[in-house]
Write a protein that holds these residues in place. Structure first.
Motif, PDB file in Angstrom:
ATOM      1  N   PHE A   1       0.856  -1.351   0.134  1.00  0.00           N
ATOM      2  CA  PHE A   1       0.096   0.064   0.225  1.00  0.00           C
ATOM      3  C   PHE A   1       0.846   1.234   0.033  1.00  0.00           C
ATOM      4  N   ILE A   2       1.673   1.135   0.956  1.00  0.00           N
ATOM      5  CA  ILE A   2       2.517   2.701   1.079  1.00  0.00           C
ATOM      6  C   ILE A   2       3.549   2.434   0.002  1.00  0.00           C
ATOM      7  N   GLY A   3       4.495   1.429  -0.154  1.00  0.00           N
ATOM      8  CA  GLY A   3       5.396   1.240  -1.194  1.00  0.00           C
ATOM      9  C   GLY A   3       4.866   1.670  -2.872  1.00  0.00           C
TER      10      GLY A   3
ATOM     11  N   ILE B   1      11.556  -3.775  -5.076  1.00  0.00           N
ATOM     12  CA  ILE B   1      11.507  -5.253  -4.754  1.00  0.00           C
ATOM     13  C   ILE B   1      10.370  -5.485  -3.934  1.00  0.00           C
ATOM     14  N   ASP B   2       9.909  -6.808  -3.937  1.00  0.00           N
ATOM     15  CA  ASP B   2       8.675  -7.239  -3.094  1.00  0.00           C
ATOM     16  C   ASP B   2       8.904  -8.600  -3.135  1.00  0.00           C
ATOM     17  N   ASN B   3       8.528  -9.220  -2.245  1.00  0.00           N
ATOM     18  CA  ASN B   3       8.102 -11.010  -2.385  1.00  0.00           C
ATOM     19  C   ASN B   3       6.822 -11.271  -2.938  1.00  0.00           C
TER      20      ASN B   3
ATOM     21  N   TYR C   1      -0.362 -12.683   1.981  1.00  0.00           N
ATOM     22  CA  TYR C   1      -1.002 -12.038   3.320  1.00  0.00           C
ATOM     23  C   TYR C   1      -2.295 -11.607   2.958  1.00  0.00           C
ATOM     24  N   TYR C   2      -2.632 -10.743   1.834  1.00  0.00           N
ATOM     25  CA  TYR C   2      -3.751 -10.357   1.492  1.00  0.00           C
ATOM     26  C   TYR C   2      -3.763 -10.601  -0.054  1.00  0.00           C
ATOM     27  N   ASP C   3      -4.935 -10.253  -0.498  1.00  0.00           N
ATOM     28  CA  ASP C   3      -5.431 -10.393  -1.998  1.00  0.00           C
ATOM     29  C   ASP C   3      -3.884  -9.945  -2.723  1.00  0.00           C
TER      30      ASP C   3
ATOM     31  N   ILE D   1      12.051 -10.197  -4.945  1.00  0.00           N
ATOM     32  CA  ILE D   1      13.287 -10.827  -4.071  1.00  0.00           C
ATOM     33  C   ILE D   1      12.529 -10.836  -2.540  1.00  0.00           C
ATOM     34  N   ASP D   2      12.772 -11.902  -1.755  1.00  0.00           N
ATOM     35  CA  ASP D   2      12.542 -11.682  -0.400  1.00  0.00           C
ATOM     36  C   ASP D   2      13.590 -11.040   0.536  1.00  0.00           C
ATOM     37  N   ILE D   3      13.427 -10.234   1.192  1.00  0.00           N
ATOM     38  CA  ILE D   3      14.585  -9.642   1.864  1.00  0.00           C
ATOM     39  C   ILE D   3      15.168 -10.323   3.004  1.00  0.00           C
TER      40      ILE D   3
ATOM     41  N   PHE E   1       3.842  -8.736  19.085  1.00  0.00           N
ATOM     42  CA  PHE E   1       4.997  -9.118  18.620  1.00  0.00           C
ATOM     43  C   PHE E   1       5.288  -8.196  17.302  1.00  0.00           C
ATOM     44  N   TYR E   2       4.209  -7.768  16.764  1.00  0.00           N
ATOM     45  CA  TYR E   2       4.523  -6.846  15.448  1.00  0.00           C
ATOM     46  C   TYR E   2       5.283  -5.584  15.914  1.00  0.00           C
ATOM     47  N   ALA E   3       4.851  -4.758  17.081  1.00  0.00           N
ATOM     48  CA  ALA E   3       5.431  -3.758  17.570  1.00  0.00           C
ATOM     49  C   ALA E   3       6.864  -3.888  18.157  1.00  0.00           C
TER      50      ALA E   3
ATOM     51  N   SER F   1       8.668  -6.132  16.758  1.00  0.00           N
ATOM     52  CA  SER F   1       9.595  -6.152  15.919  1.00  0.00           C
ATOM     53  C   SER F   1       9.967  -4.990  15.093  1.00  0.00           C
ATOM     54  N   LYS F   2       9.099  -3.997  15.315  1.00  0.00           N
ATOM     55  CA  LYS F   2       9.273  -2.529  14.574  1.00  0.00           C
ATOM     56  C   LYS F   2      10.235  -2.026  15.488  1.00  0.00           C
ATOM     57  N   LYS F   3       9.964  -2.333  16.885  1.00  0.00           N
ATOM     58  CA  LYS F   3      10.933  -1.578  17.862  1.00  0.00           C
ATOM     59  C   LYS F   3      12.630  -1.938  17.683  1.00  0.00           C
TER      60      LYS F   3
ATOM     61  N   THR G   1      -1.708   4.689  11.523  1.00  0.00           N
ATOM     62  CA  THR G   1      -2.704   4.179  10.869  1.00  0.00           C
ATOM     63  C   THR G   1      -3.029   4.955   9.488  1.00  0.00           C
ATOM     64  N   VAL G   2      -2.466   4.330   8.293  1.00  0.00           N
ATOM     65  CA  VAL G   2      -2.571   5.126   7.077  1.00  0.00           C
ATOM     66  C   VAL G   2      -3.392   4.549   6.122  1.00  0.00           C
ATOM     67  N   TYR G   3      -4.413   5.573   5.658  1.00  0.00           N
ATOM     68  CA  TYR G   3      -5.557   5.172   5.102  1.00  0.00           C
ATOM     69  C   TYR G   3      -5.708   5.697   3.339  1.00  0.00           C
TER      70      TYR G   3
ATOM     71  N   GLY H   1      -5.598   0.872  -0.581  1.00  0.00           N
ATOM     72  CA  GLY H   1      -5.334   0.576   0.806  1.00  0.00           C
ATOM     73  C   GLY H   1      -5.281  -0.970   1.014  1.00  0.00           C
ATOM     74  N   ARG H   2      -4.991  -1.203   2.390  1.00  0.00           N
ATOM     75  CA  ARG H   2      -4.952  -2.525   2.775  1.00  0.00           C
ATOM     76  C   ARG H   2      -6.101  -3.384   3.168  1.00  0.00           C
ATOM     77  N   PRO H   3      -6.539  -4.617   2.499  1.00  0.00           N
ATOM     78  CA  PRO H   3      -7.639  -5.070   2.771  1.00  0.00           C
ATOM     79  C   PRO H   3      -7.879  -5.792   4.247  1.00  0.00           C
TER      80      PRO H   3
HETATM   81  N1  NAD Z   1      -0.431   0.899   6.786  1.00  0.00           N
HETATM   82  C1  NAD Z   1      -0.049   1.424   8.054  1.00  0.00           C
HETATM   83  O1  NAD Z   1      -1.289   1.852   8.547  1.00  0.00           O
HETATM   84  C2  NAD Z   1       1.189   1.192   8.591  1.00  0.00           C
HETATM   85  C3  NAD Z   1       1.147   1.807   9.798  1.00  0.00           C
HETATM   86  C4  NAD Z   1       2.548   1.491  10.511  1.00  0.00           C
HETATM   87  C5  NAD Z   1       3.418   1.194   9.752  1.00  0.00           C
HETATM   88  N2  NAD Z   1       3.354   0.558   8.795  1.00  0.00           N
HETATM   89  C6  NAD Z   1       4.514  -0.065   8.098  1.00  0.00           C
HETATM   90  O2  NAD Z   1       4.858   0.589   6.751  1.00  0.00           O
HETATM   91  C7  NAD Z   1       5.273  -0.298   5.881  1.00  0.00           C
HETATM   92  C8  NAD Z   1       4.359  -0.450   4.811  1.00  0.00           C
HETATM   93  O3  NAD Z   1       2.913  -1.041   5.064  1.00  0.00           O
HETATM   94  P1  NAD Z   1       2.122  -1.264   4.138  1.00  0.00           P
HETATM   95  O4  NAD Z   1       0.550  -0.777   4.857  1.00  0.00           O
HETATM   96  O5  NAD Z   1       2.097  -0.684   2.987  1.00  0.00           O
HETATM   97  O6  NAD Z   1       1.792  -2.636   4.223  1.00  0.00           O
HETATM   98  P2  NAD Z   1       1.736  -3.676   2.914  1.00  0.00           P
HETATM   99  O7  NAD Z   1       1.317  -5.184   3.497  1.00  0.00           O
HETATM  100  O8  NAD Z   1       0.608  -3.300   1.994  1.00  0.00           O
HETATM  101  O9  NAD Z   1       3.243  -3.845   2.142  1.00  0.00           O
HETATM  102  C9  NAD Z   1       4.419  -4.409   2.622  1.00  0.00           C
HETATM  103  C10 NAD Z   1       4.869  -5.419   1.202  1.00  0.00           C
HETATM  104  O10 NAD Z   1       6.006  -5.900   1.557  1.00  0.00           O
HETATM  105  C11 NAD Z   1       5.909  -7.008   1.032  1.00  0.00           C
HETATM  106  N3  NAD Z   1       6.810  -7.886   1.843  1.00  0.00           N
HETATM  107  C12 NAD Z   1       6.544  -8.526   3.080  1.00  0.00           C
HETATM  108  N4  NAD Z   1       7.428  -9.206   3.470  1.00  0.00           N
HETATM  109  C13 NAD Z   1       8.591  -9.249   2.490  1.00  0.00           C
HETATM  110  C14 NAD Z   1       9.741  -9.836   2.298  1.00  0.00           C
HETATM  111  N5  NAD Z   1      10.012 -10.691   3.221  1.00  0.00           N
HETATM  112  N6  NAD Z   1      10.503  -9.512   1.415  1.00  0.00           N
HETATM  113  C15 NAD Z   1      10.149  -8.921   0.293  1.00  0.00           C
HETATM  114  N7  NAD Z   1       8.616  -8.100   0.463  1.00  0.00           N
HETATM  115  C16 NAD Z   1       8.094  -8.346   1.393  1.00  0.00           C
HETATM  116  C17 NAD Z   1       4.466  -7.512   0.814  1.00  0.00           C
HETATM  117  O11 NAD Z   1       4.534  -8.279  -0.137  1.00  0.00           O
HETATM  118  C18 NAD Z   1       3.958  -6.029   0.689  1.00  0.00           C
HETATM  119  O12 NAD Z   1       3.625  -5.765  -0.647  1.00  0.00           O
HETATM  120  C19 NAD Z   1       5.362  -1.774   6.698  1.00  0.00           C
HETATM  121  O13 NAD Z   1       6.447  -1.888   7.125  1.00  0.00           O
HETATM  122  C20 NAD Z   1       4.340  -1.604   7.940  1.00  0.00           C
HETATM  123  O14 NAD Z   1       4.898  -2.068   8.817  1.00  0.00           O
HETATM  124  C21 NAD Z   1       2.280   0.697   7.919  1.00  0.00           C
END
Ligand code: NAD
Length: 322
Positions: free
Chosen positions: A11-13, A31-33, A37-39, A61-63, A152-154, A156-158, A182-184, A188-190
């Protein structure tokens, strides 16, 4: 300028790539894998739009796979790395912590380490408002304590913030962490509330309203987020420890039930509501201070919630042929 963006099909990328591709002199290496996780079709749709630009190159690519990622870093001399790839979502992390460890800890480390080895000029990464846990001091400021993640999400980010700080300290790698709130918005994300609520209303299904809709979120429109990231690119931190962290928020918090009312009004249809208790791992309230961000980039997030929701619903109807 060559910019490497991980998670470009997310979504953000996706929205960030679109924005940056409008600028001259920028080449984006995404890059993206493409995980499921969603559609996956939504990720593919975003990618197909990005691929229409001649200044965009994609690699699947998977990071978390260091050697593949290293080959990719060797191919080009990138100036900037923006790490958005992650396993997102608080709730999913309760049942699937290992996914978060793979992508958000190992994957993050790989991107950070390669940014050091290949002497990237500025490493920017996504963090989250979730790192604040349950605070009682609002608005949340960057210097507040963040050592008690509720999920655990939080956690991992910390971890990302801490690892990056040490790289700034030891190797002088300029690092900027962005705590998104909370980005919208369109595309956006399903798995997030706006999409889930809108979908349920259109399909006359029940909306799951956690904490009876009483928790509060600082909803931040996607354009305000990508405009902020774009401006941060040139604001490389300096000093003895070239490290900065910023809230990226709208600083206008709303109760979840008001958010839902706004969606109902926009669609012109009442939701059927399934009232639920607070979900484990969720925080009660987010409300970020944006002073530090505004001082740095001279940009104030400006989207009104009602207008942002309207733009999302318009996109949703078009995307789903409603
Ligand atoms: N959307 C929000 O409200 C929000 C809020 C806080 C933080 N974030 C952070 O912002 C970033 C982007 O979020 P988003 O909402 O766009 O999420 P998203 O799930 O739409 O995008 C993440 C992308 O990363 C890819 N990805 C996941 N694991 C991967 C891996 N191992 N290798 C390569 N690609 C991989 C996924 O396929 C997906 O396309 C994330 O780090 C998320 O944690 C988002």
């Amino acid at each position: 300028m060559k910019v490497l963006i991980t998670g470009c099909c997310g979504f953000i990328g996706y929205n960030l790539c679109l924005k940056l591709l409008k600028k001259k002199n920028i080449r984006i290496y995404g890059i993206d894998n493409l995980n499921s996780y969603y559609d996956i079709n939504l990720k593919k749709k975003r990618l197909s739009i990005l691929k229409t630009s001649k200044n965009f190159t994609f690699n699947k690519i998977d990071i978390s796979k260091y050697n593949n990622l290293k080959k990719f870093f060797k191919k080009n001399k990138y100036d900037i790395v923006i790490n958005l790839a992650a396993q997102a979502g608080v709730r999913y992390s309760i049942k699937n912590p290992s996914n978060y460890f793979e992508s958000n800890v190992i994957g993050f480390f790989n991107v950070l380490e390669l940014s050091r080895i290949f002497k990237i000029k500025h490493f920017i990464f996504a963090s989250t408002s979730s790192v604040y846990g349950n605070s009682n001091k609002f608005p949340l400021k960057e210097e507040q304590k963040t050592e008690k993640p509720l999920s655990f999400y939080a956690a991992s980010k910390k971890t990302n913030e801490i690892l990056a700080y040490s790289y700034s300290n030891i190797y002088k790698l300029p690092c900027t962490g962005l705590r998104f709130f909370t980005v919208y918005g369109p595309y956006g994300r399903p798995d997030m509330a706006l999409y889930l609520f809108t979908k349920a209303i259109f399909n006359s299904k029940k909306v799951n309203l956690f904490n009876n809709g009483n928790h509060v979120r600082d909803y931040t429109y996607i354009d305000d987020v990508v405009n902020s990231v774009e401006k941060i690119i040139t604001k490389k931190p300096d000093g003895a420890v070239p490290y900065s962290i910023y809230n990226v928020a709208s600083s206008r918090p709303k109760k979840l039930k008001e958010f839902l009312k706004n969606i109902e009004k926009t669609i012109g249809k009442r939701a059927k509501i399934n009232y639920l208790d607070m979900q484990q791992g969720d925080v009660y309230k987010t409300h970020g201070s944006t002073n530090k961000l505004i001082n740095k980039i001279k940009y104030r997030p400006k989207m009104k919630l009602s207008e942002g929701i309207k733009r999302f619903v318009e996109w949703y109807k078009k995307y789903h042929n409603i």
